[in-house]
Design an enzyme around this catalytic site. Structure first.
Site, short mmCIF file in Angstrom:
data_model
loop_
_atom_site.label_atom_id
_atom_site.label_comp_id
_atom_site.label_asym_id
_atom_site.label_seq_id
_atom_site.Cartn_x
_atom_site.Cartn_y
_atom_site.Cartn_z
N GLU A 1 48.10 -28.20 38.22
CA GLU A 1 49.46 -27.66 38.12
C GLU A 1 49.84 -27.75 36.65
O GLU A 1 50.05 -28.86 36.15
CB GLU A 1 50.44 -28.47 38.98
CG GLU A 1 50.16 -28.46 40.47
CD GLU A 1 50.32 -27.10 41.11
OE1 GLU A 1 50.85 -26.17 40.45
OE2 GLU A 1 49.91 -26.95 42.27
N CYS B 1 58.71 -28.05 34.72
CA CYS B 1 57.77 -26.94 34.55
C CYS B 1 58.33 -25.63 35.11
O CYS B 1 57.94 -24.55 34.68
CB CYS B 1 56.46 -27.26 35.24
SG CYS B 1 56.70 -27.74 36.97
N GLU C 1 55.54 -22.59 25.73
CA GLU C 1 56.37 -23.49 26.53
C GLU C 1 57.02 -24.52 25.61
O GLU C 1 56.33 -25.25 24.90
CB GLU C 1 55.50 -24.20 27.56
CG GLU C 1 56.30 -25.07 28.49
CD GLU C 1 55.42 -25.84 29.48
OE1 GLU C 1 54.36 -26.33 29.07
OE2 GLU C 1 55.83 -25.95 30.65
N LYS D 1 46.16 -42.21 37.06
CA LYS D 1 46.38 -42.41 35.62
C LYS D 1 47.74 -41.79 35.32
O LYS D 1 47.87 -40.59 35.14
CB LYS D 1 45.28 -41.70 34.82
CG LYS D 1 44.92 -42.34 33.49
CD LYS D 1 46.08 -42.43 32.51
CE LYS D 1 46.34 -41.12 31.78
NZ LYS D 1 47.59 -41.13 31.02
P1 NDP Z 1 50.12 -33.67 29.36
O1 NDP Z 1 49.15 -32.60 29.68
O2 NDP Z 1 50.27 -34.10 27.97
O3 NDP Z 1 49.75 -35.00 30.18
C1 NDP Z 1 49.60 -34.99 31.58
C2 NDP Z 1 48.70 -36.14 31.97
O4 NDP Z 1 47.36 -35.85 31.53
C3 NDP Z 1 49.07 -37.46 31.31
O5 NDP Z 1 48.82 -38.51 32.21
C4 NDP Z 1 48.14 -37.51 30.13
O6 NDP Z 1 47.92 -38.81 29.66
C5 NDP Z 1 46.88 -36.93 30.74
N1 NDP Z 1 45.93 -36.38 29.78
C6 NDP Z 1 46.17 -35.81 28.58
N2 NDP Z 1 45.01 -35.38 28.02
C7 NDP Z 1 44.02 -35.72 28.88
C8 NDP Z 1 42.60 -35.57 28.86
N3 NDP Z 1 41.96 -34.98 27.86
N4 NDP Z 1 41.89 -36.02 29.91
C9 NDP Z 1 42.51 -36.59 30.96
N5 NDP Z 1 43.84 -36.79 31.03
C10 NDP Z 1 44.59 -36.34 30.01
O7 NDP Z 1 51.49 -33.22 30.02
P2 NDP Z 1 52.90 -33.92 29.86
O8 NDP Z 1 52.83 -35.30 30.39
O9 NDP Z 1 53.33 -33.69 28.46
O10 NDP Z 1 53.79 -33.08 30.87
C11 NDP Z 1 54.38 -31.88 30.53
C12 NDP Z 1 53.52 -30.70 30.95
O11 NDP Z 1 53.27 -30.75 32.35
C13 NDP Z 1 54.20 -29.38 30.70
O12 NDP Z 1 53.27 -28.46 30.19
C14 NDP Z 1 54.64 -28.96 32.08
O13 NDP Z 1 54.82 -27.58 32.24
C15 NDP Z 1 53.55 -29.49 32.92
N6 NDP Z 1 54.00 -29.64 34.29
C16 NDP Z 1 53.55 -28.76 35.25
C17 NDP Z 1 54.03 -28.84 36.54
C18 NDP Z 1 53.54 -27.91 37.60
O14 NDP Z 1 53.81 -28.17 38.77
N7 NDP Z 1 52.86 -26.83 37.28
C19 NDP Z 1 55.04 -29.84 36.92
C20 NDP Z 1 55.43 -30.70 35.83
C21 NDP Z 1 54.92 -30.60 34.57
P3 NDP Z 1 48.83 -39.38 28.45
O15 NDP Z 1 50.23 -39.17 28.82
O16 NDP Z 1 48.46 -40.78 28.40
O17 NDP Z 1 48.44 -38.58 27.24
#
Ligand code: NDP
Length: 478
Positions: free
Chosen positions: A249, A283, A382, A173
């Site tokens: 992550e 991140c 963040e 997804k």
């Molecule tokens: P989100 O948490 O908004 O989304 C990540 C994914 O999860 C998307 O595909 C999103 O779908 C999906 N999602 C959101 N809510 C749900 C749910 N309730 N159930 C299942 N899936 C869900 O993150 P971002 O895309 O905004 O990315 C940025 C974030 O990711 C930052 O916090 C960053 O720090 C973190 N990150 C961490 C990394 C690490 O290695 N620790 C690396 C890179 C980023 P949709 O987009 O369709 O809402």
């Protein structure tokens, strides 16, 4: 306008109910496509296909799977130009970055795990004269892989490659804002000989939608998520009913600690990168900078000067350093953090606004804020944009306390030429990844992941395989 489709059981398909959502290029604001919006029906179909395919893929010798993974890597390299353009159109990141980092690393993820799986071993325990125990490593089953928008293909392949190498099948997804390279990856997988059903992609939203339906599906065995900490909490709740294996992550608020005895040029040049690369939407970016008092003024002056010189603009221009943020909505969020920081006494030395020369697109100037402390929202939450704070410190104890004063624990960087101090401080910092006199340097065999609310589990090398495999012990009486 062509529609970006789901990829289920080896075929590109629209949603059963025909629903779609728009895909925008954040650098221009233009609609660049329509994306099939998946729901429960698509997740169900994809999970069924993945379960069927698991019966053969999971039993295939690792050598054969590895050969297919190498073919995927080759095809990613052959399609580098197209993949980089898709990534840039979806994210607004500089094309030069997509070409030099995102796409090459995606190919390397497949090569690395294809080679690594061939060397995996397990343990044997002999009970002398009584029995022999040996462990077998087996794939777990169907994985739900949920990826974010900041490094779409890079982070997705970091999951897909070990998942497939270990013999699992998957339902992907992608983030709804960045659907295109995941779709191209599905096409590449088919071309490389991945059997139908092994890799499935369902587009759609997170909460109460495709993402959540995947995490609560009773026939999905494990979930690997990269995303925000709040998303991790929601996924943990919805995966609880079926006790899924989880790898998270999540977010970070990473300290970048500069001691006065550092190599100044190295520290400042890398800090510019660790603050503003990919528009600060990484991140691992070091968004809380702490500088030892004797160096503070000189360091801040140099940082502001270099931030001002970064070229913000058209992601397709090879001269561009900083592209567009992911969306207008995200820009408003980033700007909100900056406004509130100012209300709390913060002083913006550079940036803090849209660049005047750009009339459209979600562009934001690299921003440096001072005169804040650990009570301010900007040092605690963040921001995930090109915004850093700089604070002075006087002692090692003080900076360790400040650095650890957070719910996050993803990464930390420190700059010093004192070897003893480097070891001492690295040992005290509460973060899963510590860099000394460098940043973002990665050996993919090493453990990667966050402490505290920055994640659960570790990825990389054998750690990825520990998540994506089951170990079972066989005890044979002698
Ligand atoms: P989100 O948490 O908004 O989304 C990540 C994914 O999860 C998307 O595909 C999103 O779908 C999906 N999602 C959101 N809510 C749900 C749910 N309730 N159930 C299942 N899936 C869900 O993150 P971002 O895309 O905004 O990315 C940025 C974030 O990711 C930052 O916090 C960053 O720090 C973190 N990150 C961490 C990394 C690490 O290695 N620790 C690396 C890179 C980023 P949709 O987009 O369709 O809402």
């Amino acid at each position: 306008m062509e529609q970006v489709l789901h990829f289920i059981d080896g075929a590109f398909v629209p949603s059963e109910d025909g629903r779609t959502f728009d895909n925008l290029n954040p650098a221009t604001g233009e609609r660049i496509g329509m994306v099939a919006e998946g729901g429960r029906a698509e997740i169900d179909k994809a999970v069924r296909a993945a379960r069927r395919a698991f019966r053969t893929w999971g039993r295939m010798p690792a050598q054969e799977r590895a050969a297919i993974l190498h073919r995927i890597a080759n095809l990613i390299e052959e399609n580098l130009e197209e993949l980089a353009l898709l990534e840039t159109a979806d994210t607004g990141k500089p094309l030069s970055l997509a070409k030099s980092l995102d796409i090459p690393r995606s190919a390397y993820n497949f090569r690395f795990f294809a080679d690594f799986v061939k060397g995996l071993s397990t343990e044997t325990f002999e009970m002398e004269g009584v029995a022999l125990n040996y462990a077998l490593r087996r794939p777990v089953g169907v994985a739900g892989l949920i990826s974010p928008w900041n490094l779409p293909l890079f982070l997705l392949t970091w999951k897909v490659a070990p998942c497939l190498a270990a013999g699992n099948t998957c339902v992907i997804k992608p983030a709804e804002l960045t659907p295109m390279t995941a779709t191209k990856l599905a096409e590449i997988c088919k071309q490389a000989g991945v059997p139908d059903g092994v890799v499935n992609v369902v587009h759609g939203f997170g909460p109460d939608a495709a993402g959540q339906f995947l995490t609560e599906h009773e026939d999905v065995d494990l979930i690997s998520l990269t995303g925000e900490t709040t998303t991790g909490k929601a996924v943990m709740r919805s995966a609880a009913n079926t006790l899924k294996r989880l790898s998270f992550e999540l977010g970070g608020k990473n300290p970048n600690i500069v001691f006065a005895d550092c190599d100044f040029e190295d520290a400042i040049a890398t800090t510019v990168r660790s603050s503003f690369v990919n528009q600060g939407e990484v991140c691992l970016c070091g968004s809380r900078i702490y500088v030892e008092s004797p160096l503070y003024d000189r360091f801040v002056e140099a940082l502001v000067d270099r931030a001002r010189k970064l070229r913000v603009g058209d992601p397709l221009d090879p001269q561009t350093d900083v592209g567009s943020l992911i969306s207008e909505e995200h820009l408003e969020r980033v700007d909100g953090f900056v406004r509130r920081a100012m209300e709390q006494g913060g002083r913006v030395l550079v940036g803090g606004r849209r660049p005047e020369h750009l009339k459209r697109g979600a562009f934001y100037e690299p921003t440096v804020i001072v005169d804040v402390d650990e009570t301010c929202e900007i040092t605690r939450q963040e921001v995930f944009g090109p915004v850093v704070t700089v604070q002075p410190f006087d002692t090692e104890e003080e900076v360790i306390r400040l650095a650890n004063d957070t719910h996050y624990g993803l990464s930390a960087t420190l700059w010093t030429s004192n070897l003893k101090r480097a070891h001492r401080v690295a040992g005290e910092l509460e973060a899963g990844v510590i860099w000394v006199n460098t940043w973002f340097l990665r050996d993919l065999r090493t453990p990667f992941g966050g402490m505290k609310q920055s994640g659960i589990g570790r990825e990389g090398g054998v750690h990825s395989f520990e998540f994506f495999t089951e170990l079972k012990n066989v005890c044979i009486k002698l």
